[in-house]
Design a protein around this motif. Structure first.
Motif, mmCIF file in Angstrom:
data_model
loop_
_atom_site.group_PDB
_atom_site.id
_atom_site.type_symbol
_atom_site.label_atom_id
_atom_site.label_comp_id
_atom_site.label_asym_id
_atom_site.label_seq_id
_atom_site.Cartn_x
_atom_site.Cartn_y
_atom_site.Cartn_z
ATOM 1 N N ILE A 108 2.828 -4.176 13.589
ATOM 2 C CA ILE A 108 3.360 -4.515 12.262
ATOM 3 C C ILE A 108 3.745 -3.243 11.513
ATOM 4 C CG2 ILE A 108 2.814 -5.644 10.079
ATOM 5 C CD1 ILE A 108 3.096 -7.527 12.491
ATOM 6 N N LEU A 109 2.879 -2.213 11.627
ATOM 7 C CA LEU A 109 3.186 -0.927 10.980
ATOM 8 C C LEU A 109 4.486 -0.350 11.515
ATOM 9 C CD1 LEU A 109 2.216 1.324 9.049
ATOM 10 C CD2 LEU A 109 1.034 2.351 11.005
ATOM 11 N N GLN A 110 4.687 -0.418 12.827
ATOM 12 C CA GLN A 110 5.912 0.107 13.420
ATOM 13 C C GLN A 110 7.131 -0.668 12.943
ATOM 14 O OE1 GLN A 110 5.154 -0.116 17.630
ATOM 15 N NE2 GLN A 110 3.674 1.595 17.620
ATOM 16 N N LEU A 111 7.011 -2.004 12.868
ATOM 17 C CA LEU A 111 8.130 -2.815 12.389
ATOM 18 C C LEU A 111 8.485 -2.473 10.942
ATOM 19 C CD1 LEU A 111 7.236 -6.322 13.892
ATOM 20 C CD2 LEU A 111 9.178 -4.859 14.512
ATOM 21 N N ALA A 112 7.454 -2.279 10.128
ATOM 22 C CA ALA A 112 7.703 -1.983 8.723
ATOM 23 C C ALA A 112 8.335 -0.608 8.545
ATOM 24 C CB ALA A 112 6.390 -2.051 7.933
ATOM 25 N N LEU A 113 7.978 0.331 9.429
ATOM 26 C CA LEU A 113 8.522 1.693 9.311
ATOM 27 C C LEU A 113 9.894 1.837 9.949
ATOM 28 C CD1 LEU A 113 5.383 3.905 10.030
ATOM 29 C CD2 LEU A 113 6.493 3.545 7.832
ATOM 30 N N ALA A 158 4.484 0.092 4.071
ATOM 31 C CA ALA A 158 4.162 -0.235 5.461
ATOM 32 C C ALA A 158 2.684 -0.574 5.611
ATOM 33 C CB ALA A 158 4.544 0.934 6.368
ATOM 34 N N LEU A 159 1.819 0.185 4.935
ATOM 35 C CA LEU A 159 0.390 -0.111 4.985
ATOM 36 C C LEU A 159 0.085 -1.460 4.331
ATOM 37 C CD1 LEU A 159 -1.184 3.387 4.211
ATOM 38 C CD2 LEU A 159 -1.123 2.189 6.411
ATOM 39 N N ARG A 160 0.819 -1.778 3.281
ATOM 40 C CA ARG A 160 0.618 -3.077 2.634
ATOM 41 C C ARG A 160 0.978 -4.205 3.594
ATOM 42 N NH1 ARG A 160 3.925 -6.050 -0.869
ATOM 43 N NH2 ARG A 160 5.431 -4.337 -0.955
ATOM 44 N N ALA A 161 2.019 -4.013 4.381
ATOM 45 C CA ALA A 161 2.393 -5.035 5.369
ATOM 46 C C ALA A 161 1.335 -5.152 6.466
ATOM 47 C CB ALA A 161 3.746 -4.681 5.981
ATOM 48 N N VAL A 187 9.690 -5.162 2.836
ATOM 49 C CA VAL A 187 8.371 -5.625 3.274
ATOM 50 C C VAL A 187 8.012 -6.935 2.587
ATOM 51 C CG1 VAL A 187 5.897 -5.115 3.112
ATOM 52 C CG2 VAL A 187 7.493 -3.381 3.947
ATOM 53 N N ASN A 188 8.318 -7.019 1.296
ATOM 54 C CA ASN A 188 8.017 -8.255 0.565
ATOM 55 C C ASN A 188 8.777 -9.440 1.152
ATOM 56 O OD1 ASN A 188 6.825 -9.614 -1.889
ATOM 57 N ND2 ASN A 188 9.009 -9.940 -2.275
ATOM 58 N N GLN A 189 10.032 -9.223 1.531
ATOM 59 C CA GLN A 189 10.836 -10.295 2.105
ATOM 60 C C GLN A 189 10.364 -10.685 3.506
ATOM 61 O OE1 GLN A 189 12.216 -11.376 -0.734
ATOM 62 N NE2 GLN A 189 14.066 -11.865 0.420
ATOM 63 N N ARG A 190 9.752 -9.768 4.226
ATOM 64 C CA ARG A 190 9.365 -10.039 5.618
ATOM 65 C C ARG A 190 7.879 -10.392 5.759
ATOM 66 N NH1 ARG A 190 11.347 -5.378 9.454
ATOM 67 N NH2 ARG A 190 10.795 -6.989 11.000
ATOM 68 N N MET A 191 7.184 -10.565 4.637
ATOM 69 C CA MET A 191 5.754 -10.839 4.700
ATOM 70 C C MET A 191 5.436 -12.072 5.563
ATOM 71 S SD MET A 191 3.451 -8.902 3.591
ATOM 72 C CE MET A 191 3.034 -7.593 2.461
ATOM 73 N N VAL A 215 9.033 13.545 3.791
ATOM 74 C CA VAL A 215 9.014 12.846 2.505
ATOM 75 C C VAL A 215 9.402 11.387 2.684
ATOM 76 C CG1 VAL A 215 10.102 12.733 0.229
ATOM 77 C CG2 VAL A 215 9.421 14.939 1.169
ATOM 78 N N ALA A 216 10.388 11.123 3.536
ATOM 79 C CA ALA A 216 10.791 9.735 3.789
ATOM 80 C C ALA A 216 9.634 8.951 4.401
ATOM 81 C CB ALA A 216 12.004 9.710 4.714
ATOM 82 N N LEU A 217 8.900 9.584 5.312
ATOM 83 C CA LEU A 217 7.761 8.911 5.928
ATOM 84 C C LEU A 217 6.675 8.615 4.899
ATOM 85 C CD1 LEU A 217 6.468 7.890 8.553
ATOM 86 C CD2 LEU A 217 5.509 10.184 8.869
ATOM 87 N N CYS A 218 6.423 9.579 4.011
ATOM 88 C CA CYS A 218 5.419 9.355 2.958
ATOM 89 C C CYS A 218 5.846 8.231 2.025
ATOM 90 C CB CYS A 218 5.202 10.646 2.164
ATOM 91 S SG CYS A 218 4.387 11.960 3.102
ATOM 92 N N ALA A 219 7.149 8.184 1.682
ATOM 93 C CA ALA A 219 7.637 7.132 0.791
ATOM 94 C C ALA A 219 7.527 5.752 1.434
ATOM 95 C CB ALA A 219 9.084 7.413 0.401
ATOM 96 N N ALA A 220 7.648 5.710 2.760
ATOM 97 C CA ALA A 220 7.597 4.426 3.455
ATOM 98 C C ALA A 220 6.181 4.011 3.814
ATOM 99 C CB ALA A 220 8.443 4.497 4.728
ATOM 100 N N THR A 221 5.232 4.925 3.719
ATOM 101 C CA THR A 221 3.867 4.629 4.176
ATOM 102 C C THR A 221 3.194 3.549 3.340
ATOM 103 O OG1 THR A 221 3.595 6.856 5.064
ATOM 104 C CG2 THR A 221 1.590 5.613 4.573
ATOM 105 N N VAL A 222 3.325 3.628 2.025
ATOM 106 C CA VAL A 222 2.628 2.675 1.151
ATOM 107 C C VAL A 222 3.073 1.239 1.414
ATOM 108 C CG1 VAL A 222 2.231 1.999 -1.245
ATOM 109 C CG2 VAL A 222 2.174 4.419 -0.601
#
Length: 805
Positions: free
Chosen positions: A726-731, A790-793, A706-710, A781-788
């Motif tokens: 954007i959320l879908q792309l990040a996830l 993804a929401l930042r993006a 996410v940091n690289q794709r900001m 669990v994978a979705l929860c780990a990716a949520t933070v």
């Protein structure tokens, strides 16, 4: 001088790199926390598991000099004309062997034992009566209390207990107060607790030692001898061979001559059976996930810092300085992980020591213990892995051309990041899913096992069983039938409503025929129950037809069949009045009249779900084998209290050389449940630990991506893309890695399920629901780990992002 200056400069750079890396804790607390916890959890868990296996592979040695302290085994058979030497004569002969500087002995007895108001499962436990110098000769020091004083035998009220006995019955207290044990009719005070692994007393493992006094009865055990300084085992064996020849000639037993063997007290290394192999594989899997996780973190961090490092190189920084910084960061991370791992390992070993059920200590020889050498070995492996991981980004730093990263990260480009580390996260998830499937399979199997029903109420049924060490011990009961003497004693105990006998018979060729089965295949059964009067009432079975057994039925023979056997033996549906034969057509077994049909019940412990369970057959016949016996009793009040009363009632009627066990009928099933519950919790902890490590790796790589794709996300929003896109792309990256992990992990789960197949009950090793549950947990669990990330993006401000880049 130039060399010294160069070394000082190098030392200054190393110290500067370490100081700079130590700031990692303050600058990147999340990165440091994830890396430290990952290493610490994996290191602590692996040390605990390897320590568990190492404890079984190399049992604790409580003896000071185990390789020079031996048990002496002897072999001789005399006859009425030429009796062999007495035990006292043999011990006197052993004491005269020049190679030994000390020889001791012991006697064994099996008295009734009680701790407080409870009786151990084997009420007649093995107790070793030993001379006061026994522990000095064997070289054992108590971990609590003391050994016997020289005048202890004259007091006759002291007992020393084993480490397991102390943990089980006295909650592993840190000090001895006024603990007491009733052995026979006497109360003994606990004066000492032996170290772990001390169960020595000849062919029997014992938990209690009392002082040996003159006139004590019991049967002699093997002597223990210690080699004199300068003597060798070969010399001792040669002297024992000479002694054997002399005794053979003296007592005229040339047909079966004396023979002596020395057996060192050091226990042999146990082989690594299936359960231990599984533990090693699971612990190695956790380590592998942790190492992959650290590799992912370090590579992602190095790639993210390429532009910064290239800029520093362009401004004149030395490549050597940047490489040292990378290695220093790996070193700080490793140091933090080892400290955390040390804490987790101590905590894990302590937890397992208390959590392992007593039943598993006996079944699987699980005796977890702290192994510093093993911990050091694992630390070395983790350190090497982490340093290699640090060398990878350091090698990348050394190859950086300053202009390339600056061009890649310039304002005119957008980067989707590198996919070189994604396969590592997918592999972690796959391995984690494999372990989760195994844990889910065993958890569902344990739940299924907990629903097992015997078919009658076992809470009020007691089982008193035993066997005789020597066949001539039956004469001590002054009867040809042991049960006929013991059964009235049980029936007379307060609170016993009824009692009966139970034994096991085996039909010839495992076949059972009925008198209406001409030309029909017989029912197959490995055994049948030989029971006494009032068996149905005592056990609490429900009769569908017919009557219970009565006194005298054994003369002509009578049977009650389980309802599941009715359609097999009597297809017409009528069994009362017909007969069955417990054996093949040519077995010569008598025909037995069917007097009843009982509701379905199981008399044995449940096994894995694939094993056939033959319906039981209950027979009233004359039972010939009196060496083993079992009495079943129904108690009206508290069952454990009733077991204590029955144990006391039988204690004075059972010969000293017999073994007696009085328990509730469901005790063995409860033991099985304890073992399965512990195993299920252990596997669940392994699966969840692996999932936590994999989730940490997923979170780290998603944060980097996410940091690289900001900049890319900012441009998309600026030209009209909606936030949910954007959320879908990040996830999407998380979903790709999770799906890849589940695809490969499912195959690993099937393989692990096959290994667990023989231990599962009620479900198949390919259980679909276990796969669905494990995959659902992983994906959630994978979705929860990716949520933070993804929401930042999704919440990023395009203006600020474009201005910053």
């Amino acid at each position: 001088m130039a060399t010294l200056t160069h070394l000082k400069l190098m030392l200054r750079e190393i110290i500067s790199a370490i100081v700079g890396a130590s700031r990692l804790v303050r600058r990147r607390p999340a990165f440091f926390a994830i890396g430290t916890l990952t290493l610490g959890l994996a290191l602590g868990f692996a040390t605990t598991m390897f320590g568990l296996v190492d404890g079984a592979r190399h049992p604790a040695v409580p003896f000071d000099d185990p390789d020079r302290t031996f048990s002496i085994h002897w072999y001789v058979v005399g006859d009425k004309v030429h009796p062999p030497a007495s035990d006292e004569e043999l011990y006197a002969a052993f004491a005269g062997v020049p190679a030994f500087d000390a020889v001791t002995h012991h006697k064994l007895k099996f008295p009734f034992m009680q701790v407080g108001d409870q009786v151990p499962k084997s009420a007649h436990a093995a107790v070793a009566m030993v001379p006061t110098e026994f522990f000095r000769v064997t070289g054992v020091r108590p971990r609590l209390g003391r050994t016997f004083a020289p005048d202890e035998a004259s007091r006759g009220n002291s007992v020393i207990v084993s480490d397991d006995f102390w943990r089980t019955w006295f909650e592993n207290r840190s000090a001895i107060a006024k603990e007491e044990i009733s052995i026979g009719d006497q109360v003994y005070h606990v004066v000492g607790v032996m170290p772990k692994g001390m169960v020595h007393a000849g062919p029997y493992d014992v938990d209690l030692w009392t002082p040996l006094a003159a006139g004590d009865s019991g049967w002699w055990g093997r002597p223990t001898a210690h080699l004199r300084t300068g003597a060798t085992r070969a010399a001792a064996e040669a002297q024992l061979a000479s002694l054997a020849a002399r005794l053979t000639e003296t007592f005229h037993v040339e047909a079966r001559p004396y023979r002596f063997e020395l057996a060192p007290l050091r226990a042999d290394k146990r082989g690594l059976g299936g359960p231990y192999i599984v533990l090693l594989v699971l612990a190695s899997a956790i380590l592998l996930i942790a190492c992959s996780n650290i590799t992912t973190l370090m590579l992602a961090r190095a790639i993210a810092r390429r532009r910064d490092l290239a800029l520093r190189l362009a401004l004149g920084a030395k490549t050597r300085t940047l490489v040292l910084e990378q290695l220093a960061e790996s070193g700080v991370l490793t140091f933090g992980g080892c400290i955390a791992g040390l804490m987790f390992a101590f905590w894990g070993i302590g937890l397992l020591t208390h959590a392992v059920p007593e039943d598993m200590r006996w079944i699987m020889m699980l005796q977890p213990h702290w192994t510093p050498g093993l911990f050091a070995l694992i630390v070395t492996a983790i350190t090497a892995t982490t340093l290699v991981t640090g060398l990878l980004p350091a090698w990348q730093v050394a190859r950086i051309q300053p202009m390339e990263p600056l061009k890649e990260s310039s304002g005119g480009t957008t980067s989707r990041g590198s996919s070189r580390v994604k396969f590592l996260v997918a592999a972690e998830l796959a391995l984690s899913l494999t372990l989760l499937i195994g844990a889910t399979l065993f958890a569902r199997s344990t739940l299924s096992l907990g629903e097992f029903k015997f078919g009658f109420d076992t809470s009020k049924v007691l089982s008193a069983s035993g066997y005789y060490v020597y066949r001539d011990a039956i004469t001590a009961l002054h009867s040809d039938n042991a049960v006929s003497v013991l059964l009235p004693r049980v029936e007379a105990v307060e609170g016993i409503e009824s009692a009966t006998s139970l034994a096991i018979g085996h039909p010839q060729r495992a076949q059972i025929f009925s008198d209406v089965m001409a030309g029909v295949a017989p029912m197959l059964a490995n055994d049948y129950m030989i029971v006494g009067p009032h068996f149905v009432r005592t056990l609490g079975l429900q009769l569908l037809k017919g009557r219970d057994f009565q006194a005298g039925d054994e003369v002509q023979g009578a049977v009650i069949i389980d309802e599941r056997a009715l359609p097999i033996l009597f297809p017409g549906g009528t069994a009362i009045g017909h007969s069955i034969r417990l054996g093949g057509d040519d077995s010569g077994a008598p025909w037995l009249r069917v007097i009843g049909v009982a509701k379905a019940a199981d008399m044995y412990l449940p096994k894995d779900g694939q094993a056939p369970r033959w319906p039981p057959i209950y027979a009233s016949i004359v039972h010939k084998d009196q060496r083993q016996w079992q009495v079943i009793a129904r108690v009206s009040g508290n069952a454990p209290a009733g077991a204590v009363r029955v144990s006391r009632a039988l204690a004075s009627f059972v010969p000293p050389n017999a073994r007696l066990t009085v328990t509730t009928f469901a005790t063995d099933f409860q033991q099985m449940m304890r073992v399965n519950n512990f195993t299920a919790r252990l596997l669940a902890a392994i699966g969840l630990s692996s999932l936590a490590l994999a989730a940490a790796g997923l979170f780290a790589i998603l944060s980097y991506t996410v940091n690289q794709r900001m900049r890319e996300f900012a441009v998309r929003v600026a030209i009209g893309a909606q936030r949910r896109h954007i959320l879908q792309l990040a996830l999407r990256d998380a979903v790709e890695m999770a799906l890849a992990g589940t695809a490969f992990g499912a195959f690993g789960g099937l393989f692990l399920g096959q290994k667990f197949g023989g231990s599962l009950y009620g479900i198949q090793s390919t259980d679909v629901w276990s796969l669905i549950i494990a995959e659902s947990i992983l994906l959630a669990v994978a979705l929860c780990a990716a949520t933070v990330p993804a929401l930042r993006a999704m919440r990023a401000d395009p203006v600020e992002v474009l201005r910053a880049t």
